[in-house]
Design a protein around this motif. Structure first.
Motif, PDB file in Angstrom:
ATOM      1  N   ALA A   1       0.824  -1.214   0.000  1.00  0.00           N
ATOM      2  CA  ALA A   1       0.000   0.000   0.000  1.00  0.00           C
ATOM      3  C   ALA A   1       0.858   1.264   0.000  1.00  0.00           C
ATOM      4  CB  ALA A   1      -0.939  -0.003   1.212  1.00  0.00           C
ATOM      5  N   ALA A   2       2.041   1.183   0.599  1.00  0.00           N
ATOM      6  CA  ALA A   2       2.946   2.329   0.652  1.00  0.00           C
ATOM      7  C   ALA A   2       3.777   2.466  -0.617  1.00  0.00           C
ATOM      8  CB  ALA A   2       3.867   2.216   1.866  1.00  0.00           C
ATOM      9  N   GLY A   3       3.632   1.527  -1.542  1.00  0.00           N
ATOM     10  CA  GLY A   3       4.342   1.612  -2.803  1.00  0.00           C
ATOM     11  C   GLY A   3       5.753   1.050  -2.785  1.00  0.00           C
ATOM     12  N   LEU A   4       6.093   0.247  -1.772  1.00  0.00           N
ATOM     13  CA  LEU A   4       7.410  -0.372  -1.744  1.00  0.00           C
ATOM     14  C   LEU A   4       7.517  -1.404  -2.855  1.00  0.00           C
ATOM     15  CD1 LEU A   4       7.370   0.927   1.125  1.00  0.00           C
ATOM     16  CD2 LEU A   4       8.591  -1.068   1.917  1.00  0.00           C
ATOM     17  N   GLY A   5       8.676  -1.467  -3.478  1.00  0.00           N
ATOM     18  CA  GLY A   5       8.926  -2.491  -4.476  1.00  0.00           C
ATOM     19  C   GLY A   5       9.063  -3.847  -3.812  1.00  0.00           C
ATOM     20  N   LEU A   6       9.142  -4.883  -4.620  1.00  0.00           N
ATOM     21  CA  LEU A   6       9.201  -6.250  -4.102  1.00  0.00           C
ATOM     22  C   LEU A   6      10.393  -6.469  -3.179  1.00  0.00           C
ATOM     23  CD1 LEU A   6       8.103  -9.119  -4.034  1.00  0.00           C
ATOM     24  CD2 LEU A   6       9.445  -9.592  -6.097  1.00  0.00           C
ATOM     25  N   THR A   7      11.564  -5.998  -3.565  1.00  0.00           N
ATOM     26  CA  THR A   7      12.762  -6.202  -2.750  1.00  0.00           C
ATOM     27  C   THR A   7      12.652  -5.471  -1.423  1.00  0.00           C
ATOM     28  OG1 THR A   7      14.133  -6.512  -4.706  1.00  0.00           O
ATOM     29  CG2 THR A   7      15.273  -5.948  -2.666  1.00  0.00           C
ATOM     30  N   ALA A   8      12.254  -4.198  -1.456  1.00  0.00           N
ATOM     31  CA  ALA A   8      12.125  -3.413  -0.219  1.00  0.00           C
ATOM     32  C   ALA A   8      11.064  -4.020   0.692  1.00  0.00           C
ATOM     33  CB  ALA A   8      11.801  -1.960  -0.538  1.00  0.00           C
ATOM     34  N   ALA A   9       9.947  -4.443   0.121  1.00  0.00           N
ATOM     35  CA  ALA A   9       8.875  -5.053   0.919  1.00  0.00           C
ATOM     36  C   ALA A   9       9.348  -6.351   1.548  1.00  0.00           C
ATOM     37  CB  ALA A   9       7.640  -5.291   0.059  1.00  0.00           C
ATOM     38  N   THR A  10      10.057  -7.164   0.782  1.00  0.00           N
ATOM     39  CA  THR A  10      10.552  -8.443   1.299  1.00  0.00           C
ATOM     40  C   THR A  10      11.533  -8.221   2.445  1.00  0.00           C
ATOM     41  OG1 THR A  10      10.196  -9.510  -0.835  1.00  0.00           O
ATOM     42  CG2 THR A  10      11.741 -10.584   0.689  1.00  0.00           C
ATOM     43  N   LYS A  11      12.421  -7.246   2.310  1.00  0.00           N
ATOM     44  CA  LYS A  11      13.358  -6.929   3.388  1.00  0.00           C
ATOM     45  C   LYS A  11      12.620  -6.469   4.639  1.00  0.00           C
ATOM     46  CE  LYS A  11      17.367  -5.658   0.601  1.00  0.00           C
ATOM     47  NZ  LYS A  11      18.274  -4.534   0.264  1.00  0.00           N
ATOM     48  N   PHE A  12      11.618  -5.623   4.457  1.00  0.00           N
ATOM     49  CA  PHE A  12      10.843  -5.105   5.583  1.00  0.00           C
ATOM     50  C   PHE A  12      10.098  -6.238   6.289  1.00  0.00           C
ATOM     51  CE2 PHE A  12       7.077  -2.826   7.299  1.00  0.00           C
ATOM     52  CZ  PHE A  12       7.732  -1.921   8.128  1.00  0.00           C
ATOM     53  N   VAL A  13       9.447  -7.093   5.519  1.00  0.00           N
ATOM     54  CA  VAL A  13       8.696  -8.218   6.088  1.00  0.00           C
ATOM     55  C   VAL A  13       9.644  -9.186   6.799  1.00  0.00           C
ATOM     56  CG1 VAL A  13       7.269 -10.230   5.536  1.00  0.00           C
ATOM     57  CG2 VAL A  13       6.781  -8.016   4.472  1.00  0.00           C
ATOM     58  N   THR A  14      10.798  -9.448   6.218  1.00  0.00           N
ATOM     59  CA  THR A  14      11.771 -10.352   6.841  1.00  0.00           C
ATOM     60  C   THR A  14      12.265  -9.793   8.169  1.00  0.00           C
ATOM     61  OG1 THR A  14      12.447 -11.168   4.673  1.00  0.00           O
ATOM     62  CG2 THR A  14      13.978 -11.533   6.500  1.00  0.00           C
ATOM     63  N   ALA A  15      12.620  -8.511   8.193  1.00  0.00           N
ATOM     64  CA  ALA A  15      13.062  -7.881   9.443  1.00  0.00           C
ATOM     65  C   ALA A  15      11.948  -7.924  10.486  1.00  0.00           C
ATOM     66  CB  ALA A  15      13.498  -6.440   9.184  1.00  0.00           C
TER      67      ALA A  15
ATOM     68  N   GLY B   1       7.596  15.839   0.480  1.00  0.00           N
ATOM     69  CA  GLY B   1       7.851  15.722  -0.946  1.00  0.00           C
ATOM     70  C   GLY B   1       7.066  14.613  -1.618  1.00  0.00           C
ATOM     71  N   GLY B   2       6.233  13.912  -0.878  1.00  0.00           N
ATOM     72  CA  GLY B   2       5.414  12.849  -1.433  1.00  0.00           C
ATOM     73  C   GLY B   2       6.004  11.453  -1.276  1.00  0.00           C
ATOM     74  N   ARG B   3       7.224  11.370  -0.755  1.00  0.00           N
ATOM     75  CA  ARG B   3       7.851  10.058  -0.549  1.00  0.00           C
ATOM     76  C   ARG B   3       7.035   9.260   0.462  1.00  0.00           C
ATOM     77  NH1 ARG B   3      13.818   9.064   1.980  1.00  0.00           N
ATOM     78  NH2 ARG B   3      14.091   6.925   1.280  1.00  0.00           N
ATOM     79  N   ARG B   4       6.776   7.992   0.142  1.00  0.00           N
ATOM     80  CA  ARG B   4       5.951   7.159   1.014  1.00  0.00           C
ATOM     81  C   ARG B   4       6.776   6.025   1.604  1.00  0.00           C
ATOM     82  NH1 ARG B   4       1.412   5.489  -2.879  1.00  0.00           N
ATOM     83  NH2 ARG B   4       0.813   4.204  -1.131  1.00  0.00           N
ATOM     84  N   GLY B   5       6.312   5.549   2.742  1.00  0.00           N
ATOM     85  CA  GLY B   5       6.974   4.440   3.400  1.00  0.00           C
ATOM     86  C   GLY B   5       6.056   3.819   4.433  1.00  0.00           C
ATOM     87  N   VAL B   6       6.628   2.942   5.221  1.00  0.00           N
ATOM     88  CA  VAL B   6       5.869   2.273   6.275  1.00  0.00           C
ATOM     89  C   VAL B   6       6.779   2.079   7.486  1.00  0.00           C
ATOM     90  CG1 VAL B   6       6.320  -0.044   5.358  1.00  0.00           C
ATOM     91  CG2 VAL B   6       4.315   0.326   6.779  1.00  0.00           C
TER      92      VAL B   6
ATOM     93  N   VAL C   1      11.864  -0.026  16.415  1.00  0.00           N
ATOM     94  CA  VAL C   1      11.144   0.670  15.353  1.00  0.00           C
ATOM     95  C   VAL C   1      11.930   0.501  14.055  1.00  0.00           C
ATOM     96  CG1 VAL C   1      10.211   2.867  14.556  1.00  0.00           C
ATOM     97  CG2 VAL C   1      10.322   2.391  17.021  1.00  0.00           C
ATOM     98  N   ILE C   2      11.231   0.001  13.025  1.00  0.00           N
ATOM     99  CA  ILE C   2      11.842  -0.135  11.708  1.00  0.00           C
ATOM    100  C   ILE C   2      11.015   0.653  10.693  1.00  0.00           C
ATOM    101  CG2 ILE C   2      12.982  -2.337  12.163  1.00  0.00           C
ATOM    102  CD1 ILE C   2      10.707  -3.735  10.628  1.00  0.00           C
ATOM    103  N   THR C   3      11.710   1.225   9.719  1.00  0.00           N
ATOM    104  CA  THR C   3      11.039   2.003   8.668  1.00  0.00           C
ATOM    105  C   THR C   3      11.659   1.633   7.331  1.00  0.00           C
ATOM    106  OG1 THR C   3      10.714   3.843  10.212  1.00  0.00           O
ATOM    107  CG2 THR C   3      10.477   4.328   7.856  1.00  0.00           C
ATOM    108  N   GLN C   4      10.800   1.534   6.325  1.00  0.00           N
ATOM    109  CA  GLN C   4      11.246   1.277   4.963  1.00  0.00           C
ATOM    110  C   GLN C   4      10.569   2.300   4.059  1.00  0.00           C
ATOM    111  OE1 GLN C   4      13.715  -0.515   4.461  1.00  0.00           O
ATOM    112  NE2 GLN C   4      13.510  -2.052   2.883  1.00  0.00           N
ATOM    113  N   TRP C   5      11.341   2.884   3.135  1.00  0.00           N
ATOM    114  CA  TRP C   5      10.832   3.900   2.225  1.00  0.00           C
ATOM    115  C   TRP C   5      10.751   3.370   0.804  1.00  0.00           C
ATOM    116  CZ3 TRP C   5       8.758   8.047   4.324  1.00  0.00           C
ATOM    117  CH2 TRP C   5       9.178   8.427   5.594  1.00  0.00           C
TER     118      TRP C   5
END
Length: 141
Positions: free
Chosen positions: A33-47, A75-80, A135-139
């Motif tokens: 939903a935050a627009g993370l690509g597959l690699t970024a999302a996978t890293k976030f979910v794994t962590a 600036g419109g940058r999204r993350g979770v 606390v973890i954050t991915q952009w």
């Protein structure tokens, strides 16, 4: 185990191994939903999965929760962001716990430092007898 929402913040309670799937599913959904690509999302979910497992392994009665929230910068940058909280015994030597191969539970000792390497932002607050908050954050790129 439950998932509840308070505005845009989702709360997932953690109390058993079976809750790990709900944590991973919710982290993946919010990453997409935050627009993370597959690699970024996978890293976030794994962590996040590793941090949830730490709650089950080390917290009092394996109880804790994760608060997951979407982020958007000016600036419109999204993350979770995901905040993992437990009221466990805390980490006595945080510096040691953040080094590779350190473990108190017989694991590989890659949980906390490995999680830190996977995400864009990582912070931890813990001490004896006061629980642990990570606390973890991915952009999105």
């Amino acid at each position: 185990m439950s998932v509840s929402t308070d505005g845009s913040v989702l709360t997932v309670t953690i109390g058993a191994e079976s809750d790990l799937l709900r944590v991973r599913t919710t982290l993946r959904s919010e990453s997409q939903a935050a627009g993370l690509g597959l690699t970024a999302a996978t890293k976030f979910v794994t962590a996040g999965s590793e941090l949830a497992r730490n709650i089950i392994r080390y917290a009092v009665h394996g109880q804790g929760e994760v608060l997951i929230e979407p982020l958007q910068q000016q600036g419109g940058r999204r993350g979770v962001r995901a905040t993992f909280v437990d009221a466990g015994p805390g980490i006595t030597d945080l510096d040691a716990a953040m080094t590779d191969n350190f473990t108190t539970g017989g694991g590989l000792g890659l949980g906390l430092p490995g999680s830190r390497r996977l995400v864009d932002e990582f912070s931890i607050d813990s001490g004896p007898n006061r629980g642990t908050t990570v606390v973890i954050t991915q952009w999105a790129r």
